[in-house]
Write an enzyme that holds these catalytic residues in place. Sequence first.
Site, PDB file in Angstrom:
ATOM      1  N   HIS B  58       0.714  -1.192  -0.078  1.00 58.46           N
ATOM      2  CA  HIS B  58      -0.058  -0.067  -0.045  1.00 58.46           C
ATOM      3  C   HIS B  58       0.790   1.189   0.245  1.00 58.46           C
ATOM      4  CE1 HIS B  58      -3.436  -2.400   0.972  1.00 58.46           C
ATOM      5  NE2 HIS B  58      -2.923  -2.915   1.985  1.00 58.46           N
ATOM      6  N   ASP B 111      -5.691  -7.583  11.301  1.00 56.23           N
ATOM      7  CA  ASP B 111      -5.193  -6.377  11.903  1.00 56.23           C
ATOM      8  C   ASP B 111      -5.810  -6.370  13.170  1.00 56.23           C
ATOM      9  OD1 ASP B 111      -3.146  -5.087  10.065  1.00 56.23           O
ATOM     10  OD2 ASP B 111      -5.142  -4.910   8.746  1.00 56.23           O
ATOM     11  N   HIS B 221      -7.771  -4.446  -1.264  1.00 54.82           N
ATOM     12  CA  HIS B 221      -6.887  -5.583  -1.772  1.00 54.82           C
ATOM     13  C   HIS B 221      -7.572  -6.431  -2.875  1.00 54.82           C
ATOM     14  CE1 HIS B 221      -6.753  -4.829   2.468  1.00 54.82           C
ATOM     15  NE2 HIS B 221      -5.418  -4.827   2.433  1.00 54.82           N
TER      16      HIS B 221
END
Lengths: 216, 334
Positions: B58, B111, B221
């Site tokens: 990213h 995450d 993604h």
Amino acid sequence: MSFSAKELKAFLQSVVETIEENKDYLSELDRKLGDGDHGVTMSIGWQAVQEKLDNEWKDENDCGKISISAGRTFLSAVGSTVGPLYATGFLRGGKEVQGKSELTGEDLNNFWTAFIEGIKERGQAEVGDKTMIDTLQPALDTLKQEYARSGIFAEAFSKAVASGKEGMESTKDLLSKKGRSSRLGERSLGNQDPGATSSYLILKAFESVMTSVQTA
Amino acid sequence: MKKLINNPNRVVEEMIEGYAKAHPHHVRVLEENGRSIVTAKETKEGKVGVLIGGGSGHEPAFMGYVGTGMADGVAVGNIFASPPPDPILEATKAIDKGAGVIYVYGNYAGDLMNFGMAAELAELEADIQVGKVIVTDDVASAPKEEKEKRRGIAGEFFVTKVAGAASEKGYSLEEVVRAANKANDHTRTMGVGLSPCSLPQTGKPSFELEENEMEIGLGHHGEPGVEKGDLQPADQVADRLVQDILADMPIGEGEKVAVLVNGLGSTTKMELYIVYRRVELILNEKGITIHRSFVGDYSTSLEMGGCSVTLIKLDDELTEFVDAAADCPMYVQR
């Protein structure tokens, strides 16, 4: 039946191999539902385990230590979503067999119960959410039931793997409710969940080691 | 797809090596963990540490935002995969100045688990207080009633900016968390994808789009979006993106925003400015004041084609933080 650290290492070795063989297949499944990296992620994690198998664990006989170390190794190598999930399985399973170099059917039953319940607790998914739990929960249900009935672990585990397979296949007809693919709605239909698939491969690898123990 | 790399399995390591060598005055990699990068500058005792992180791929997010006025540390994951707890924990220990550490990260299952585990460990093992701010700016990823299920995408830039500036100002951990959460509540993003990216290890496109197609609401993604359709002119796409944002977060006449038009990787600055032109026009017509604009690659998805539009609604406090100076290897503001 004799299940020692040697068999536990053979199981981990077998997972390494089955993941390598199915790496592209897992990524392909994931491409339809997520970002297409499940095979890659699993491979990175299990290659790290391979490294430990080849070195650090060569003379280790404590099944608990090996399993806990496998969990930590996998987690540190991948992070991601599967990292904490499978790591929790190996950590919790390892805790059940700490200090033991030989495992009885009872120990193995405790190992897998803690393994699967740990993953459930970490991921907070339910059956029907189209996740690895769709494989693991029916496998656990069958394992508990069959082991209580017969007291023969290997037999109960084989039946558990068959239930896990059915569970894995059921994810084709499910809508994604967890993780990145949950936004897909109807578009997630028809695709088998990659996490449910890798969970099945792990169970299957354990079954194959159990079979060789039985016939040895 | 073609890529300028050596070994697909070592892209993250080699990127970090190059990054650290290129910017030794800004960042350093921790000896304890090669995936933990912290600021090379001296930070004040008593300053709340700001820690960001997520998957690689990213860039400039997230490692490009380590520096004065932004983050003090970052944990770098594999491509599109959350970092494990270890590098998060090591970076936490390295940047703690006695006032605690705030984690800012996107709302993804991986995450949540990894940063959550790291926060528990930081409190248990190192007695460091950790505050967590989870970014949920992607309008397309869940309906309004389920905002807590939304993904974090380009809007994370603003939330990091606010957390960084608030901590620089000397806010307490609780106050930095409050300000960053407010920034998240005031931020909305809508994206459009035109072409896929491919992972270095597989080389295969992450999703399929026909030559004449675009996808509204596509995830960071390659997660499918809300609507696939024929490619429209930039003005119509911009109209749609802004319209969806304003439907979700009404902004009245006379109110103030900052705008981010973000490229997803392979989209040209030319295209981004063409989109910005229209965004400005729409907001202007509605009497919404654009206080500050950001146009460029702020959070990408490898070489994905397309862009996103982010609006953050500004009050006085957020205005101050969005305006604050920042000095990072991949982002400088005076």
